[in-house]
Scaffold this motif. Sequence first.
Motif, PDB file in Angstrom:
ATOM      1  N   UNK A  92      41.263  59.405  25.651  1.00  0.00           N
ATOM      2  CA  UNK A  92      41.833  60.683  25.245  1.00  0.00           C
ATOM      3  C   UNK A  92      42.409  60.643  23.824  1.00  0.00           C
ATOM      4  N   UNK A  93      42.799  59.458  23.359  1.00  0.00           N
ATOM      5  CA  UNK A  93      43.337  59.325  21.997  1.00  0.00           C
ATOM      6  C   UNK A  93      42.685  58.146  21.298  1.00  0.00           C
ATOM      7  N   UNK A  94      42.756  58.162  19.984  1.00  0.00           N
ATOM      8  CA  UNK A  94      42.223  57.031  19.218  1.00  0.00           C
ATOM      9  C   UNK A  94      43.085  55.782  19.443  1.00  0.00           C
ATOM     10  N   UNK A  95      44.369  55.974  19.694  1.00  0.00           N
ATOM     11  CA  UNK A  95      45.255  54.831  19.963  1.00  0.00           C
ATOM     12  C   UNK A  95      44.863  54.134  21.257  1.00  0.00           C
ATOM     13  N   UNK A  96      44.556  54.926  22.283  1.00  0.00           N
ATOM     14  CA  UNK A  96      44.113  54.349  23.550  1.00  0.00           C
ATOM     15  C   UNK A  96      42.780  53.628  23.365  1.00  0.00           C
ATOM     16  N   UNK A  97      41.867  54.236  22.632  1.00  0.00           N
ATOM     17  CA  UNK A  97      40.572  53.597  22.359  1.00  0.00           C
ATOM     18  C   UNK A  97      40.774  52.259  21.650  1.00  0.00           C
ATOM     19  N   UNK A  98      41.703  52.217  20.688  1.00  0.00           N
ATOM     20  CA  UNK A  98      41.981  50.978  19.954  1.00  0.00           C
ATOM     21  C   UNK A  98      42.546  49.908  20.885  1.00  0.00           C
ATOM     22  N   UNK A  99      43.451  50.283  21.769  1.00  0.00           N
ATOM     23  CA  UNK A  99      44.026  49.313  22.711  1.00  0.00           C
ATOM     24  C   UNK A  99      42.959  48.762  23.658  1.00  0.00           C
ATOM     25  N   UNK A 100      42.066  49.618  24.121  1.00  0.00           N
ATOM     26  CA  UNK A 100      41.001  49.151  25.007  1.00  0.00           C
ATOM     27  C   UNK A 100      40.043  48.240  24.238  1.00  0.00           C
ATOM     28  N   UNK A 101      39.778  48.562  22.965  1.00  0.00           N
ATOM     29  CA  UNK A 101      38.969  47.671  22.117  1.00  0.00           C
ATOM     30  C   UNK A 101      39.622  46.293  22.016  1.00  0.00           C
ATOM     31  N   UNK A 102      40.922  46.285  21.735  1.00  0.00           N
ATOM     32  CA  UNK A 102      41.662  45.020  21.623  1.00  0.00           C
ATOM     33  C   UNK A 102      41.637  44.260  22.945  1.00  0.00           C
ATOM     34  N   UNK A 103      41.837  44.973  24.034  1.00  0.00           N
ATOM     35  CA  UNK A 103      41.818  44.340  25.351  1.00  0.00           C
ATOM     36  C   UNK A 103      40.450  43.746  25.660  1.00  0.00           C
ATOM     37  N   UNK A 104      39.399  44.440  25.263  1.00  0.00           N
ATOM     38  CA  UNK A 104      38.042  43.934  25.530  1.00  0.00           C
ATOM     39  C   UNK A 104      37.767  42.628  24.783  1.00  0.00           C
ATOM     40  N   UNK A 105      38.450  42.414  23.663  1.00  0.00           N
ATOM     41  CA  UNK A 105      38.318  41.147  22.932  1.00  0.00           C
ATOM     42  C   UNK A 105      39.261  40.085  23.478  1.00  0.00           C
ATOM     43  N   UNK A 106      40.464  40.498  23.846  1.00  0.00           N
ATOM     44  CA  UNK A 106      41.495  39.564  24.295  1.00  0.00           C
ATOM     45  C   UNK A 106      41.230  39.024  25.697  1.00  0.00           C
ATOM     46  N   UNK A 107      40.850  39.891  26.603  1.00  0.00           N
ATOM     47  CA  UNK A 107      40.715  39.531  28.017  1.00  0.00           C
ATOM     48  C   UNK A 107      39.743  38.372  28.286  1.00  0.00           C
ATOM     49  N   UNK A 108      38.523  38.388  27.748  1.00  0.00           N
ATOM     50  CA  UNK A 108      37.606  37.278  28.077  1.00  0.00           C
ATOM     51  C   UNK A 108      38.105  35.906  27.618  1.00  0.00           C
ATOM     52  N   UNK A 109      38.891  35.883  26.571  1.00  0.00           N
ATOM     53  CA  UNK A 109      39.398  34.614  26.042  1.00  0.00           C
ATOM     54  C   UNK A 109      40.740  34.214  26.655  1.00  0.00           C
ATOM     55  N   UNK A 110      41.369  35.153  27.354  1.00  0.00           N
ATOM     56  CA  UNK A 110      42.698  34.931  27.921  1.00  0.00           C
ATOM     57  C   UNK A 110      42.777  35.492  29.335  1.00  0.00           C
ATOM     58  N   UNK A 111      41.727  35.244  30.085  1.00  0.00           N
ATOM     59  CA  UNK A 111      41.569  35.796  31.424  1.00  0.00           C
ATOM     60  C   UNK A 111      42.759  35.494  32.328  1.00  0.00           C
ATOM     61  N   UNK A 112      43.173  34.260  32.365  1.00  0.00           N
ATOM     62  CA  UNK A 112      44.263  33.857  33.256  1.00  0.00           C
ATOM     63  C   UNK A 112      45.570  34.525  32.847  1.00  0.00           C
ATOM     64  N   UNK A 113      45.850  34.557  31.565  1.00  0.00           N
ATOM     65  CA  UNK A 113      47.084  35.190  31.088  1.00  0.00           C
ATOM     66  C   UNK A 113      47.137  36.671  31.485  1.00  0.00           C
ATOM     67  N   UNK A 114      46.047  37.385  31.266  1.00  0.00           N
ATOM     68  CA  UNK A 114      46.024  38.814  31.583  1.00  0.00           C
ATOM     69  C   UNK A 114      46.116  39.041  33.093  1.00  0.00           C
ATOM     70  N   UNK A 115      45.340  38.298  33.860  1.00  0.00           N
ATOM     71  CA  UNK A 115      45.390  38.494  35.309  1.00  0.00           C
ATOM     72  C   UNK A 115      46.769  38.127  35.864  1.00  0.00           C
ATOM     73  N   UNK A 116      47.375  37.091  35.326  1.00  0.00           N
ATOM     74  CA  UNK A 116      48.726  36.735  35.770  1.00  0.00           C
ATOM     75  C   UNK A 116      49.728  37.838  35.448  1.00  0.00           C
ATOM     76  N   UNK A 117      49.578  38.464  34.286  1.00  0.00           N
ATOM     77  CA  UNK A 117      50.479  39.563  33.922  1.00  0.00           C
ATOM     78  C   UNK A 117      50.343  40.719  34.915  1.00  0.00           C
ATOM     79  N   UNK A 118      49.114  41.060  35.249  1.00  0.00           N
ATOM     80  CA  UNK A 118      48.881  42.176  36.169  1.00  0.00           C
ATOM     81  C   UNK A 118      49.355  41.822  37.576  1.00  0.00           C
TER      82      UNK A 118
END
Length: 130
Positions: A81-107
């Motif tokens: 809905x916003x460019x800010x949200x799109x940017x965060x999802x872009x960042x997450x798509x790069x961060x998550x595969x390299x930091x899978x355990x950290x992200x899943x632990x946070x959730x």
Amino acid sequence: MNSSELSNELRRFINTIVSIPHLEIMLLLHQSPEQAWNIAVIAQRMYVSQSQVAVMLRELCDAGVCKSSSGVNDEFIYAPITSELAQLIDELSEFYPRNLIQVTNMIHAKSSSGQRVQMFADAFKLHKDK
């Protein structure tokens, strides 16, 4: 941002994600933004029921991540809905595969602490009824 760094904005965004399946569906939609995704196809790819996927997609639509595709009830397309949200999802798509355990632990930590808080609150409801 380096793909191994977790910005405060990205941390806050991750903390809004309800579950790992929500995250995975969001990233699936993100990876093919022009594609309309059918509920049945997503359910098969995520190994969850179609009814669960339908609920999660409605929640992602409410969060502004995606929308129904051309009025078709069981197809959805990536549409932040916003460019800010799109940017965060872009960042997450790069961060998550390299930091899978950290992200899943946070959730998972967020949801389990929420469950503990709810159990604590529920304990007082039991005493109140007596």
